[in-house]
Design a protein around this motif. Structure first.
Motif, PDB file in Angstrom:
ATOM      1  N   CYS A 297      -1.199   8.567 -27.564  1.00  0.00           N
ATOM      2  CA  CYS A 297      -1.269   9.314 -26.310  1.00  0.00           C
ATOM      3  C   CYS A 297       0.119   9.701 -25.815  1.00  0.00           C
ATOM      4  O   CYS A 297       0.301  10.784 -25.234  1.00  0.00           O
ATOM      5  CB  CYS A 297      -2.012   8.512 -25.252  1.00  0.00           C
ATOM      6  SG  CYS A 297      -3.779   8.367 -25.564  1.00  0.00           S
ATOM      7  N   CYS A 298       1.103   8.832 -26.033  1.00  0.00           N
ATOM      8  CA  CYS A 298       2.483   9.179 -25.663  1.00  0.00           C
ATOM      9  C   CYS A 298       2.981  10.349 -26.506  1.00  0.00           C
ATOM     10  O   CYS A 298       3.606  11.285 -25.989  1.00  0.00           O
ATOM     11  CB  CYS A 298       3.394   7.970 -25.833  1.00  0.00           C
ATOM     12  SG  CYS A 298       3.091   6.639 -24.647  1.00  0.00           S
ATOM     13  N   ALA A 299       2.706  10.318 -27.815  1.00  0.00           N
ATOM     14  CA  ALA A 299       3.116  11.413 -28.691  1.00  0.00           C
ATOM     15  C   ALA A 299       2.459  12.717 -28.273  1.00  0.00           C
ATOM     16  O   ALA A 299       3.079  13.790 -28.309  1.00  0.00           O
ATOM     17  CB  ALA A 299       2.774  11.081 -30.141  1.00  0.00           C
ATOM     18  N   LEU A 300       1.205  12.636 -27.861  1.00  0.00           N
ATOM     19  CA  LEU A 300       0.466  13.819 -27.428  1.00  0.00           C
ATOM     20  C   LEU A 300       1.111  14.451 -26.200  1.00  0.00           C
ATOM     21  O   LEU A 300       0.998  15.656 -25.983  1.00  0.00           O
ATOM     22  CB  LEU A 300      -0.984  13.413 -27.130  1.00  0.00           C
ATOM     23  CG  LEU A 300      -2.022  14.516 -26.941  1.00  0.00           C
ATOM     24  CD1 LEU A 300      -2.204  15.299 -28.234  1.00  0.00           C
ATOM     25  CD2 LEU A 300      -3.345  13.913 -26.502  1.00  0.00           C
ATOM     26  N   GLN A 301       1.796  13.648 -25.421  1.00  0.00           N
ATOM     27  CA  GLN A 301       2.404  14.117 -24.169  1.00  0.00           C
ATOM     28  C   GLN A 301       3.917  14.256 -24.275  1.00  0.00           C
ATOM     29  O   GLN A 301       4.619  14.194 -23.264  1.00  0.00           O
ATOM     30  CB  GLN A 301       2.056  13.152 -23.035  1.00  0.00           C
ATOM     31  CG  GLN A 301       0.571  13.017 -22.754  1.00  0.00           C
ATOM     32  CD  GLN A 301       0.302  11.945 -21.723  1.00  0.00           C
ATOM     33  OE1 GLN A 301       0.270  12.212 -20.528  1.00  0.00           O
ATOM     34  NE2 GLN A 301       0.104  10.712 -22.188  1.00  0.00           N
ATOM     35  N   ALA A 302       4.428  14.462 -25.492  1.00  0.00           N
ATOM     36  CA  ALA A 302       5.879  14.520 -25.686  1.00  0.00           C
ATOM     37  C   ALA A 302       6.529  15.539 -24.753  1.00  0.00           C
ATOM     38  O   ALA A 302       7.559  15.254 -24.116  1.00  0.00           O
ATOM     39  CB  ALA A 302       6.195  14.858 -27.142  1.00  0.00           C
ATOM     40  N   ASN A 303       5.948  16.721 -24.638  1.00  0.00           N
ATOM     41  CA  ASN A 303       6.530  17.752 -23.772  1.00  0.00           C
ATOM     42  C   ASN A 303       6.473  17.335 -22.305  1.00  0.00           C
ATOM     43  O   ASN A 303       7.457  17.497 -21.563  1.00  0.00           O
ATOM     44  CB  ASN A 303       5.793  19.074 -23.976  1.00  0.00           C
ATOM     45  CG  ASN A 303       6.302  20.160 -23.046  1.00  0.00           C
ATOM     46  OD1 ASN A 303       7.431  20.593 -23.155  1.00  0.00           O
ATOM     47  ND2 ASN A 303       5.452  20.575 -22.104  1.00  0.00           N
ATOM     48  N   ASN A 304       5.331  16.787 -21.879  1.00  0.00           N
ATOM     49  CA  ASN A 304       5.205  16.367 -20.477  1.00  0.00           C
ATOM     50  C   ASN A 304       6.240  15.315 -20.119  1.00  0.00           C
ATOM     51  O   ASN A 304       6.851  15.351 -19.042  1.00  0.00           O
ATOM     52  CB  ASN A 304       3.806  15.797 -20.227  1.00  0.00           C
ATOM     53  CG  ASN A 304       2.711  16.827 -20.388  1.00  0.00           C
ATOM     54  OD1 ASN A 304       2.687  17.557 -21.375  1.00  0.00           O
ATOM     55  ND2 ASN A 304       1.788  16.890 -19.438  1.00  0.00           N
ATOM     56  N   LEU A 305       6.448  14.370 -21.033  1.00  0.00           N
ATOM     57  CA  LEU A 305       7.400  13.294 -20.762  1.00  0.00           C
ATOM     58  C   LEU A 305       8.833  13.821 -20.709  1.00  0.00           C
ATOM     59  O   LEU A 305       9.649  13.362 -19.888  1.00  0.00           O
ATOM     60  CB  LEU A 305       7.256  12.207 -21.824  1.00  0.00           C
ATOM     61  CG  LEU A 305       5.950  11.412 -21.757  1.00  0.00           C
ATOM     62  CD1 LEU A 305       5.709  10.643 -23.048  1.00  0.00           C
ATOM     63  CD2 LEU A 305       5.958  10.462 -20.558  1.00  0.00           C
ATOM     64  N   LEU A 306       9.146  14.791 -21.568  1.00  0.00           N
ATOM     65  CA  LEU A 306      10.478  15.388 -21.533  1.00  0.00           C
ATOM     66  C   LEU A 306      10.675  16.192 -20.249  1.00  0.00           C
ATOM     67  O   LEU A 306      11.758  16.144 -19.630  1.00  0.00           O
ATOM     68  CB  LEU A 306      10.682  16.286 -22.751  1.00  0.00           C
ATOM     69  CG  LEU A 306      10.914  15.556 -24.079  1.00  0.00           C
ATOM     70  CD1 LEU A 306      10.839  16.531 -25.240  1.00  0.00           C
ATOM     71  CD2 LEU A 306      12.251  14.827 -24.069  1.00  0.00           C
ATOM     72  N   GLU A 307       9.644  16.921 -19.844  1.00  0.00           N
ATOM     73  CA  GLU A 307       9.745  17.667 -18.590  1.00  0.00           C
ATOM     74  C   GLU A 307       9.988  16.719 -17.414  1.00  0.00           C
ATOM     75  O   GLU A 307      10.793  17.023 -16.518  1.00  0.00           O
ATOM     76  CB  GLU A 307       8.462  18.464 -18.355  1.00  0.00           C
ATOM     77  CG  GLU A 307       8.330  19.708 -19.220  1.00  0.00           C
ATOM     78  CD  GLU A 307       7.089  20.512 -18.886  1.00  0.00           C
ATOM     79  OE1 GLU A 307       6.181  19.962 -18.208  1.00  0.00           O
ATOM     80  OE2 GLU A 307       7.020  21.687 -19.281  1.00  0.00           O
ATOM     81  N   HIS A 308       9.301  15.590 -17.428  1.00  0.00           N
ATOM     82  CA  HIS A 308       9.471  14.610 -16.357  1.00  0.00           C
ATOM     83  C   HIS A 308      10.895  14.047 -16.362  1.00  0.00           C
ATOM     84  O   HIS A 308      11.511  13.882 -15.301  1.00  0.00           O
ATOM     85  CB  HIS A 308       8.459  13.486 -16.525  1.00  0.00           C
ATOM     86  CG  HIS A 308       8.508  12.449 -15.452  1.00  0.00           C
ATOM     87  ND1 HIS A 308       7.939  12.629 -14.211  1.00  0.00           N
ATOM     88  CD2 HIS A 308       9.074  11.209 -15.436  1.00  0.00           C
ATOM     89  CE1 HIS A 308       8.156  11.552 -13.466  1.00  0.00           C
ATOM     90  NE2 HIS A 308       8.841  10.681 -14.186  1.00  0.00           N
ATOM     91  N   ALA A 309      11.411  13.774 -17.584  1.00  0.00           N
ATOM     92  CA  ALA A 309      12.772  13.224 -17.690  1.00  0.00           C
ATOM     93  C   ALA A 309      13.816  14.240 -17.222  1.00  0.00           C
ATOM     94  O   ALA A 309      14.818  13.873 -16.605  1.00  0.00           O
ATOM     95  CB  ALA A 309      13.042  12.800 -19.131  1.00  0.00           C
ATOM     96  N   LEU A 310      13.583  15.510 -17.511  1.00  0.00           N
ATOM     97  CA  LEU A 310      14.554  16.534 -17.149  1.00  0.00           C
ATOM     98  C   LEU A 310      14.440  16.976 -15.692  1.00  0.00           C
ATOM     99  O   LEU A 310      15.445  17.235 -15.034  1.00  0.00           O
ATOM    100  CB  LEU A 310      14.370  17.769 -18.052  1.00  0.00           C
ATOM    101  CG  LEU A 310      14.738  17.602 -19.530  1.00  0.00           C
ATOM    102  CD1 LEU A 310      14.321  18.836 -20.317  1.00  0.00           C
ATOM    103  CD2 LEU A 310      16.237  17.353 -19.676  1.00  0.00           C
ATOM    104  N   GLY A 311      13.203  17.044 -15.197  1.00  0.00           N
ATOM    105  CA  GLY A 311      12.999  17.615 -13.875  1.00  0.00           C
ATOM    106  C   GLY A 311      12.559  16.664 -12.799  1.00  0.00           C
ATOM    107  O   GLY A 311      12.472  17.059 -11.635  1.00  0.00           O
ATOM    108  N   GLY A 312      12.245  15.425 -13.172  1.00  0.00           N
ATOM    109  CA  GLY A 312      11.760  14.479 -12.184  1.00  0.00           C
ATOM    110  C   GLY A 312      10.309  14.734 -11.841  1.00  0.00           C
ATOM    111  O   GLY A 312       9.657  15.605 -12.427  1.00  0.00           O
ATOM    112  N   PRO A 313       9.783  13.973 -10.892  1.00  0.00           N
ATOM    113  CA  PRO A 313       8.374  14.149 -10.503  1.00  0.00           C
ATOM    114  C   PRO A 313       8.119  15.580 -10.037  1.00  0.00           C
ATOM    115  O   PRO A 313       8.893  16.151  -9.275  1.00  0.00           O
ATOM    116  CB  PRO A 313       8.187  13.155  -9.352  1.00  0.00           C
ATOM    117  CG  PRO A 313       9.287  12.147  -9.554  1.00  0.00           C
ATOM    118  CD  PRO A 313      10.442  12.908 -10.127  1.00  0.00           C
ATOM    119  N   ALA A 314       7.042  16.141 -10.525  1.00  0.00           N
ATOM    120  CA  ALA A 314       6.682  17.508 -10.139  1.00  0.00           C
ATOM    121  C   ALA A 314       5.314  17.499  -9.500  1.00  0.00           C
ATOM    122  O   ALA A 314       4.465  16.667  -9.809  1.00  0.00           O
ATOM    123  CB  ALA A 314       6.679  18.423 -11.366  1.00  0.00           C
ATOM    124  N   ALA A 315       5.099  18.419  -8.612  1.00  0.00           N
ATOM    125  CA  ALA A 315       3.790  18.516  -7.971  1.00  0.00           C
ATOM    126  C   ALA A 315       2.748  18.946  -8.999  1.00  0.00           C
ATOM    127  O   ALA A 315       3.037  19.706  -9.920  1.00  0.00           O
ATOM    128  CB  ALA A 315       3.856  19.526  -6.830  1.00  0.00           C
TER     129      ALA A 315
END
Length: 406
Positions: free
Chosen positions: A212-230
Motif C-alpha cells: 500500500c505504501c508503494a501504491l502511494q509513492a507519489n502521494n507520499l512524495l507530494e506530502h513530503a514536498l508540500g506538507g499537509p494539503a487540503a
C-alpha cells in the motif's frame, strides 16, 4: 476493425507448464496465483476442510462468493486437513513437486505446517516461494491482524481518500488486497525470470502494508514536498455535476483546457473574467466557478453533454453504474469482459488481466476438494493410501461445481 485475439492456446502462454501450489486464502495470495493461472500455469489450490474463508465473504451463492470466483477461477482444488500428521505429509509431497508455492499465512504458520520456505528450499532449491503477510515477518506489527479495511486505514489510503471536509473514507473496493496480489504476481514473475537464467529459486516476501505504501509513492512524495494539503481537487472547475438525467464529471487542468470548456459551455466571457484568469485564481473562486458550471450542465442530458464536450475535446465522462460499464461501447468493441460459466450460477462477466494474447479464457472456480483424488493420483500417491486418507478425513473429495445446485 475487430480487436486483436484475446487468448492464445494454453501452450503458447508465458507460464505454460508451470506448476503452482496455492495454499493461500482470501484475496492477495489467491489473486497472485490466479494471475499466474491466467498466463498459463497449472494451479492447485489446497484448502482446509472448512474451506478458504473468502468463500463466505461478501456476496455469497451456495458454497462460493464473488470473491472466490474472481480470484480462484480455473484452479484445481484439493481439500487436505494439514492439522494431521498424514495431512502435513500429503501437503509436503505436493509442495515438493511445485515450481511456485504461494502462501499468505501469518508468520510461522507455514513452518508449523511443514511447508515453510527453508524446509522446502533445502530439498528443492529451484523453488520460487511467495509469502504474503500483513506487515512482514518481523517487527512490532508482525503478528498484528490485517484486513483490507485495517490496511486502508493504517497505510494512509483512507487519508488519501478524504472528503471535502477532511474526513477519511474507505475506498469502495478491496484495493489493499488486490494491489498486493498484483505486486506479488509481478515479483513472482521476476523471480522466475531469475530462475530461468540461474537455475536458482528464491523467497519472495511481500506484505500488505508495504504494498500500500508503494501504491502511494507519489502521494507520499507530494506530502513530503508540500506538507499537509487540503482534500479535494487541485484545479477548478473539477467535479461531478448533475445533468438533466444523470451526472457528468469534468475538469480543466490548465488554461488551454479551461478555454475549451468555456467554449463548450457557451461561456467564452469567462475567459475575460479576472477571477478565472489562471488556475490559482480559479481555485480561489472555485465555489463560484463550480456553481456556474453546475447550472449550465443541469440544462441538458448526459448524452447531449457527451456530444458537446467530446466535440470540444474537454476532459469528461458520464458517471457510469456497473451495468453501464458492462455495456460500455469501448468494452463491447474491445471484448473487455469475458464470460465466466460457473456451474449453478449461469454466465457471469469477468474482467481478466488486461494484457491481450497473454491470458486464458475465464475459468470456473472449483468446489473445495473437487479435484482431490485426481490431484493426488497425478502426484503419484498410491490409491490404497488415498482411500485410507479419505476414510480418515485427512483428505476430502467433493462433487463437481454445480452438482446438486438448483
Amino acid at each position: 476493425m475487430p480487436p486483436p485475439s484475446l487468448t492464445h492456446p494454453d501452450t503458447e502462454l508465458p507460464f505454460a507448464g508451470l506448476r503452482v501450489l496455492d495454499i493461500s486464502q482470501g484475496i492477495a495470495g489467491p489473486y497472485c496465483a490466479h494471475i499466474l493461472w491466467q498466463q498459463g500455469a497449472q494451479v492447485i489450490k489446497v484448502e482446509p476442510p472448512a474451506g478458504d474463508w473468502g468463500r463466505k465473504v461478501g456476496v455469497v451463492r451456495g458454497d462460493t462468493s464473488a470473491l472466490a470466483l474472481a480470484y480462484n477461477g480455473g484452479k484445481r482444488s484439493a481439500c487436505i486437513d494439514a492439522t494431521t500428521g498424514a495431512g502435513k505429509a500429503v501437503l509436503l509431497g505436493l509442495a515438493l513437486q511445485a515450481d511456485v508455492v504461494v502462501q499468505n499465512f501469518r508468520p510461522q504458520v507455514a513452518e508449523r505446517l511443514g511447508v515453510g520456505y527453508a524446509a522446502l528450499a533445502a530439498q528443492r532449491p529451484q523453488l520460487v516461494y511467495v509469502s504474503i503477510s500483513g506487515y512482514g515477518p518481523d517487527g512490532p506489527y508482525a503478528d498484528y491482524p490485517a484486513s483490507d479495511s485495517v490496511m486502508q486505514a493504517d497505510s494512509g489510503l483512507m487519508f488519501a481518500n478524504r472528503d471535502a471536509d477532511g474526513g477519511a473514507r474507505r475506498i469502495g473496493m478491496l484495493l489493499a488486497d488486490a494491489a498486493t496480489g498484483l505486486y506479488a504476481a509481478q515479483a513472482c514473475a521476476a523471480a522466475l525470470c531469475r530462475r530461468y537464467r540461474s537455475g536458482r529459486g528464491g523467497h519472495v516476501e511481500l506484505n500488505l502494508f508495504e504494498a500500500c505504501c508503494a501504491l502511494q509513492a507519489n502521494n507520499l512524495l507530494e506530502h513530503a514536498l508540500g506538507g499537509p494539503a487540503a482534500a479535494g481537487p487541485v484545479s477548478a472547475p473539477n467535479g461531478v455535476y448533475a445533468s438533466r438525467d444523470g451526472s457528468v464529471t469534468l475538469l480543466a487542468l490548465n488554461d488551454t483546457q479551461f478555454g475549451k470548456l468555456c467554449r463548450a459551455l457557451d461561456h467564452a466571457d469567462w475567459l475575460d473574467d479576472p477571477r478565472f484568469t489562471d488556475n490559482a485564481a480559479r481555485m480561489a473562486h472555485a465555489a463560484l466557478l463550480n456553481q456556474l458550471v453546475a447550472s449550465r450542465i443541469a440544462t441538458r442530458t448526459t448524452a447531449q453533454w457527451q456530444e458537446i464536450l467530446s466535440r470540444h475535446d474537454v476532459l469528461h465522462a458520464p458517471v457510469r453504474s456497473y451495468d453501464d460499464v458492462l455495456s460500455h461501447p469501448q468494452a463491447v468493441h474491445r471484448q473487455s469482459f469475458q464470460t465466466l460459466a460457473q456451474p449453478g450460477l449461469g454466465p457471469l462477466p469477468f474482467a481478466g488481466i488486461p494484457a491481450r494474447g497473454m491470458r486464458r479464457d475465464a475459468g470456473a472456480a472449483p468446489v473445495n476438494g473437487e479435484h482431490t483424488v485426481e490431484i493426488l493420483r497425478d502426484a503419484g500417491f498410491a490409491q490404497p493410501a488415498i482411500d485410507d486418507w479419505l476414510r480418515q478425513g485427512v483428505v476430502r473429495q467433493a462433487p463437481a461445481a454445480g452438482a446438486g445446485v438448483q
